[in-house]
Scaffold this motif. Structure first.
Motif, PDB file in Angstrom:
ATOM      1  N   UNK B 149      54.963   3.893 -19.224  1.00 53.48           N
ATOM      2  CA  UNK B 149      55.397   5.010 -20.265  1.00 53.48           C
ATOM      3  C   UNK B 149      55.168   4.175 -21.727  1.00 53.48           C
ATOM      4  N   UNK B 150      55.441   2.760 -22.170  1.00 54.79           N
ATOM      5  CA  UNK B 150      54.740   2.802 -23.372  1.00 54.79           C
ATOM      6  C   UNK B 150      53.028   2.604 -23.688  1.00 54.79           C
ATOM      7  N   UNK B 151      52.587   2.720 -22.720  1.00 54.56           N
ATOM      8  CA  UNK B 151      51.104   2.996 -22.527  1.00 54.56           C
ATOM      9  C   UNK B 151      50.600   3.723 -22.400  1.00 54.56           C
ATOM     10  N   UNK B 152      51.183   5.126 -21.983  1.00 55.10           N
ATOM     11  CA  UNK B 152      50.771   6.275 -22.106  1.00 55.10           C
ATOM     12  C   UNK B 152      49.889   6.832 -23.697  1.00 55.10           C
ATOM     13  N   UNK B 153      51.263   6.667 -25.033  1.00 61.29           N
ATOM     14  CA  UNK B 153      50.693   7.179 -25.307  1.00 61.29           C
ATOM     15  C   UNK B 153      49.383   7.159 -26.248  1.00 61.29           C
ATOM     16  N   UNK B 154      48.121   5.629 -25.273  1.00 60.32           N
ATOM     17  CA  UNK B 154      46.779   5.575 -25.663  1.00 60.32           C
ATOM     18  C   UNK B 154      45.915   7.049 -25.284  1.00 60.32           C
ATOM     19  N   UNK B 155      46.721   8.113 -24.273  1.00 64.15           N
ATOM     20  CA  UNK B 155      46.445   8.821 -23.257  1.00 64.15           C
ATOM     21  C   UNK B 155      45.778   9.393 -24.393  1.00 64.15           C
ATOM     22  N   UNK B 156      47.165  10.346 -24.839  1.00 68.28           N
ATOM     23  CA  UNK B 156      45.991  11.576 -25.905  1.00 68.28           C
ATOM     24  C   UNK B 156      45.135  11.456 -26.870  1.00 68.28           C
ATOM     25  N   UNK B 157      44.705  10.738 -27.146  1.00 73.66           N
ATOM     26  CA  UNK B 157      43.796  10.720 -27.761  1.00 73.66           C
ATOM     27  C   UNK B 157      42.915  10.760 -26.880  1.00 73.66           C
ATOM     28  N   UNK B 158      42.333  11.290 -25.995  1.00 72.58           N
ATOM     29  CA  UNK B 158      41.336  11.595 -25.310  1.00 72.58           C
ATOM     30  C   UNK B 158      40.775  12.777 -25.114  1.00 72.58           C
ATOM     31  N   UNK B 159      41.758  14.033 -25.563  1.00 67.59           N
ATOM     32  CA  UNK B 159      41.791  15.212 -25.793  1.00 67.59           C
ATOM     33  C   UNK B 159      40.871  15.049 -26.923  1.00 67.59           C
ATOM     34  N   UNK B 160      40.383  16.697 -27.089  1.00 65.80           N
ATOM     35  CA  UNK B 160      39.675  17.142 -28.064  1.00 65.80           C
ATOM     36  C   UNK B 160      38.431  15.330 -29.180  1.00 65.80           C
ATOM     37  N   UNK B 161      37.722  15.150 -28.359  1.00 68.58           N
ATOM     38  CA  UNK B 161      36.897  13.788 -28.670  1.00 68.58           C
ATOM     39  C   UNK B 161      35.504  14.222 -28.207  1.00 68.58           C
ATOM     40  N   UNK B 172      39.640   1.741 -23.980  1.00 69.63           N
ATOM     41  CA  UNK B 172      40.079   0.934 -24.530  1.00 69.63           C
ATOM     42  C   UNK B 172      41.713   1.093 -23.368  1.00 69.63           C
ATOM     43  N   UNK B 173      42.150   2.306 -23.348  1.00 70.79           N
ATOM     44  CA  UNK B 173      42.795   2.414 -21.917  1.00 70.79           C
ATOM     45  C   UNK B 173      43.100   2.115 -21.108  1.00 70.79           C
ATOM     46  N   UNK B 174      41.832   1.830 -20.659  1.00 69.05           N
ATOM     47  CA  UNK B 174      41.170   1.072 -19.327  1.00 69.05           C
ATOM     48  C   UNK B 174      41.362  -0.336 -19.402  1.00 69.05           C
ATOM     49  N   UNK B 175      41.140  -0.762 -20.641  1.00 69.45           N
ATOM     50  CA  UNK B 175      41.785  -2.086 -20.902  1.00 69.45           C
ATOM     51  C   UNK B 175      43.560  -2.664 -20.722  1.00 69.45           C
ATOM     52  N   UNK B 176      43.554  -1.837 -20.864  1.00 71.90           N
ATOM     53  CA  UNK B 176      45.304  -2.022 -21.152  1.00 71.90           C
ATOM     54  C   UNK B 176      45.826  -1.622 -19.904  1.00 71.90           C
ATOM     55  N   UNK B 247      47.843 -13.782 -17.639  1.00 75.61           N
ATOM     56  CA  UNK B 247      48.144 -12.332 -17.191  1.00 75.61           C
ATOM     57  C   UNK B 247      48.815 -11.755 -18.362  1.00 75.61           C
ATOM     58  N   UNK B 248      49.661 -13.208 -18.428  1.00 83.96           N
ATOM     59  CA  UNK B 248      50.737 -12.828 -19.452  1.00 83.96           C
ATOM     60  C   UNK B 248      50.448 -12.709 -21.277  1.00 83.96           C
ATOM     61  N   UNK B 249      49.569 -13.687 -21.575  1.00 83.86           N
ATOM     62  CA  UNK B 249      49.046 -13.615 -22.457  1.00 83.86           C
ATOM     63  C   UNK B 249      48.196 -12.451 -22.839  1.00 83.86           C
ATOM     64  N   UNK B 250      47.243 -11.719 -21.573  1.00 87.68           N
ATOM     65  CA  UNK B 250      45.886 -10.464 -22.025  1.00 87.68           C
ATOM     66  C   UNK B 250      47.106  -9.716 -22.476  1.00 87.68           C
ATOM     67  N   UNK B 251      48.370  -9.272 -21.116  1.00 86.91           N
ATOM     68  CA  UNK B 251      49.838  -8.403 -21.274  1.00 86.91           C
ATOM     69  C   UNK B 251      50.421  -8.287 -22.514  1.00 86.91           C
ATOM     70  N   UNK B 252      50.235  -8.618 -23.216  1.00 87.68           N
ATOM     71  CA  UNK B 252      51.033  -9.437 -24.827  1.00 87.68           C
ATOM     72  C   UNK B 252      50.093  -9.248 -26.036  1.00 87.68           C
ATOM     73  N   UNK B 253      48.505  -9.070 -25.902  1.00 86.50           N
ATOM     74  CA  UNK B 253      47.523  -8.754 -26.903  1.00 86.50           C
ATOM     75  C   UNK B 253      46.981  -7.499 -26.440  1.00 86.50           C
ATOM     76  N   UNK B 254      46.748  -7.023 -25.266  1.00 83.73           N
ATOM     77  CA  UNK B 254      46.025  -6.223 -24.743  1.00 83.73           C
ATOM     78  C   UNK B 254      46.650  -4.904 -24.730  1.00 83.73           C
ATOM     79  N   UNK B 255      48.618  -5.096 -25.057  1.00 83.49           N
ATOM     80  CA  UNK B 255      48.576  -3.909 -25.051  1.00 83.49           C
ATOM     81  C   UNK B 255      50.115  -3.085 -26.081  1.00 83.49           C
TER      82      UNK B 255
END
Lengths: 110, 524, 194
Positions: B149-161, B172-176, B247-255
């Motif tokens: 759910x916290x990652x979802x806010x990245x999705x709204x940038x997808x509108x109207x671009x 970026x969203x995909x990577x996180x 996995x831990x390092x990636x999820x803390x740095x990339x989300x």
């Protein structure tokens, strides 16, 4: 003899699961490997419960509750994956390596 | 009268959980609301819920004493652990509100967060393996829901671009999202290890709970070795120590930034509780397997300390440094277990060492993390070289930075000294013959692991201080803004660092103040 | 039930266990999604048979419900992944997402090193588990004490156990299902908005 065979088979299944989830890069194959570990544990539980203890209700309850919960967890993960699969990010969920990535870039930073 | 009595007996193990679950039930009625007032109301209400469950947790114990049945057990240990969980929950609730308060689904985050705290409390008081395992899965499920759910806010940038930008943001969203999925698959992997280990345990004897296991381990010790090694592997994978940390390092740095706080402060708590349970059980067979236990624990400590310590020394990413520091703090738990196995500390001392690690994380590490997050928000980058240009702008922030670093190093009169004091005192004691119940080889293994752990920890902090004062100053970066709540947060923790450090020193020297004897605080 | 009656079932178990391992390996190796899922289905089916030969008929049927739910969403995901595969999109021509995707992948400098490590690490980890088994547990199998009597667990026994002792977990499960509903509706709504 029979329980020995069941135990050895489930251990083999466990090893297949461990190897598969560390080796394969595809998310589908990792999830299938996880199913192998889960099934190995359930086979152990039920085999021991029936053959060593003449069926204990406790073990059956454990299997029931924990399998339902683990499937719930996996269901959520796959649901999320499914909802994120749309046109321009397909195949993005295939990792370049297995579940754990043993690279120096992740470890020390670039 | 009977009603009050029954409520009273109910209060000790379940009072705090009932309050949290009741709050969830209240919030379920307006989970979809977007009004700002309701968001603030829900924040205050859940804050009150946490505080009242904290109070009830303690009052219930004082009224009822120890509670125990076939599923749950709740003594002083559990009360202290639940208190830590609730304090961390309150801090995390504030962090979630500050960063995600404007978000569309703040209320949902709130509900799921309450559920995760409740299931963590369940985990703490559980005694039967079914409740133990199920509450762990509940906790991880809610953590997954929070992460996504916290990652979802990245999705709204997808509108109207336009399309190219769309594809970049989607990437970026995909990577996180990818990082989150990979991390939680790793978590399921370790969870299944635990499940498999319990099934193997069941093959040895009809063990149903931890008490039976602790009693039966002496009889069945020849067959339990493999079970315990699988459990240890599961714990190792759960913590994500050195070779398995990616996995831990990636999820803390990339989300999202808030979720990394959840990871740092919340995710490791079940591991800690599990380790301490595990410790009390294997303590019963320590005489038979002393060599192998000491060597394997020392090896784990050394490998993990070197791995995370080198990462702190070499990495330039601020979040990577914070993540590896957390791994170092939790490596301390394995070291504590080692000290417990060789009888350097008794059971209470072992628990106190664990709690002092948690206190170090809350009091000394957290202000550093908040400062780093402020820097990240101000500069927009994670680079440690940008540290100085921000620190120069604000004296309060730089003072907080230095004080929390010094506290992490463990200089007397700062709160972190309590954590380091025990480890420091082992080295002279070992040379004076304090570890005489060990063979020389084993005692050297213990000393080496303590020395390596302390060395890498202190070297890492010194590196952070140095790079805070030698980085390049960016003259264009004049717009550094620190909001007042954030500054108040940092001040509060600096105050706590001094208070706890001085109280500990007073206790250490046995000084009586106002008729109070602080030496009982000695171990904290 | 007398254990002598189970001789046929005993021999059957060897076949079923062999089939489970075979299908697990096949489902990992096969590439085509449809075939893969046929093998996973067979894998689950045979593990269900095994539970039935161990006299857990009712448990098998209860467990099949979450398994089927999970399998359906898993199959949907696999199908979707196959339909939106990067090979199919790159032929569209309009926007070259494929190249955008591939350029962002990590550079292939240390590819051989990575593949070697990728093969060695799982082998080492599996070997570690086997070595741990042989170091610690020579007597694990010998310690099995087989009972004479076998009883059948009815659904009523399980329900009695759950509702008398683990009611609190059922409550937690219901709340977590609420959480699941909230979470999944949010995820679906967000996708729809976009």
């Amino acid at each position: 003899m029979n329980i020995t065979f069941i135990f050895l088979a489930s251990s083999l299944l466990f090893l297949i699961g461990v190897f598969g989830s560390l080796f394969f890069g595809s998310v589908t194959k990792i999830i299938i490997s996880l199913q192998c570990i889960l099934t190995a544990a359930v086979i152990n539980f039920l085999g021991f419960a029936q053959i060593l203890y003449g069926t204990s209700v406790w073990a059956v309850t454990f299997v029931l509750i924990s399998v339902i919960l683990i499937f719930l967890f996996q269901f959520m993960i796959v649901f999320y994956l499914n909802s994120n699969t749309y046109q321009y990010q397909s195949d993005g969920f295939d990792f370049s390596s297995g579940l754990y990535y043993f690279g120096i870039k992740d470890w020390l930073g670039e | 009268m009977d009603l009050i009595k029954s409520i009273n007996t109910f209060m000790n193990p379940f009072g705090s959980i009932t309050i949290l679950l009741g709050t969830i039930l209240v919030f379920l009625f307006f989970a979809n609301s977007q009004t700002k007032r309701i968001k603030i109301f829900s924040f205050i209400f859940s804050m009150l819920a946490f505080v009242s469950s904290f109070v009830i947790n303690i009052i219930g114990f004082l009224n009822n004493g120890v509670y125990s049945d076939n599923l749950f057990t709740s003594g002083l240990v559990q009360i202290i652990e639940i208190s830590y969980i609730l304090i961390i929950s309150i801090i995390l609730l504030i962090i979630i509100f500050v960063f995600n308060g404007e978000s569309e689904f703040y209320l949902k985050l709130n509900i799921i967060f309450l559920f995760s705290s409740a299931s963590l409390i369940f985990f703490t008081i559980s005694r039967n393996f079914i409740v133990f395992f199920a509450s762990l899965v509940f906790f991880l499920i809610s953590l997954f829901a929070l992460a996504t759910l916290m990652n979802e806010s990245g999705l709204f940038a997808l509108k109207s671009q336009n399309d190219s930008r769309k594809s970049a943001i989607a990437n970026i969203y995909n990577i996180s999202a990818n990082n989150i999925v990979r991390f939680f698959l790793a978590v399921v992997f370790s969870l299944l290890f635990i499940f498999f280990a319990i099934s193997l345990l069941y093959g040895v004897f009809d063990f149903k709970n931890f008490i039976q296991l602790a009693e039966g381990i002496g009889t069945y010790k020849d067959n339990l070795g493999f079970v315990f090694s699988i459990l240890a592997l599961a714990l190792y994978l759960y913590y994500g120590f050195f070779p398995f940390q990616s996995p831990y390092i990636r999820v803390t740095t990339g989300s999202s930034g808030v979720f990394s706080y959840l990871m740092w402060l919340f995710y490791f708590l079940p591991g800690l509780i599990f380790t301490s349970r595990f410790a009390l059980i294997i303590y019963n067979v320590k005489e038979d397997y002393k060599t192998i236990l000491v060597f394997s624990l020392a090896l784990i400590t050394i490998v993990s300390a070197i791995g995370s310590g080198l990462a702190v020394l070499k990495s330039k990413n601020l979040r990577k440094i914070l993540s590896n520091l957390i791994l170092l703090i939790f490596t301390g738990n394995i070291l504590n277990l080692l000290l417990y196995i060789v009888d350097y500390v008794n059971e209470d001392g072992y628990r106190m060492l664990n709690y002092s690690g948690l206190s170090l994380m809350i009091i000394s590490w957290l202000p550093l993390a908040v400062i780093f997050t402020l820097i990240e928000n101000n500069t927009g980058s994670n680079d440690i070289n940008g540290l100085r240009s921000i620190l120069i702008k604000n004296k309060a922030v730089s003072a907080g930075f230095i004080i929390s670093c010094i506290s992490l190093i463990g200089i007397p009169a700062f709160a972190g000294f309590t954590h380091k004091n025990y480890y420091m005192s082992i080295i002279p004691k070992a040379f004076a013959g304090g570890l005489s119940n060990l063979t020389p080889l084993l005692s050297w293994a213990v000393i080496v692991s303590v020395a390596i752990y302390l060395g890498f920890f202190i070297a890492g902090i010194i590196r952070i201080i140095i790079s805070g004062f030698t980085g390049k100053v960016d003259i264009y970066n004049d717009k550094a803004i620190f909001s007042k709540p954030a500054l108040a947060f940092i001040y509060c923790f600096i105050f706590l660092i001094f208070v706890f450090g001085i109280l500990y020193l007073i206790g250490l020297f046995g000084i009586n103040l106002f008729g109070l004897n602080f030496s009982s605080l000695n171990l904290f | 039930m007398d254990i002598g009656n189970l001789m046929v079932i005993k021999n059957l178990q060897y076949v079923i266990l062999g089939a489970i391992i075979l299908f697990s390996i096949l489902s990992l190796i096969v590439i085509k999604p449809l075939k893969k899922f046929i093998f996973i289905f067979l894998f689950y089916l045979f593990s269900g048979f095994l539970y039935i030969t161990l006299e857990f008929m009712e448990l098998t049927f209860i467990l099949s419900v979450p398994i089927l739910l999970f399998m359906s969403i898993f199959y949907l995901f696999e199908l979707k992944k196959d339909i939106f595969s990067i090979k199919n999109i790159s032929e569209d021509g309009d926007i070259d997402y494929a190249s955008a995707y591939f350029t962002d992948k990590e550079s292939g400098k240390s590819d051989t090193k990575k593949t070697v490590l990728n093969l060695v690490a799982p082998v080492l980890f599996s070997a570690l588990i086997i070595v741990l088994y042989f170091i610690f547990n020579g007597g694990y199998i010998k310690s099995f004490k087989i009972t004479d009597k076998i009883t059948i667990v009815a659904f009523s026994d399980i329900a009695k156990e759950v509702f008398s002792n683990y009611m609190i977990l059922v409550i937690m499960l219901i709340i977590s299902l609420f959480v699941l509903v909230i979470w999944s509706t949010t995820i679906i709504n967000n996708r729809r908005k976009r």
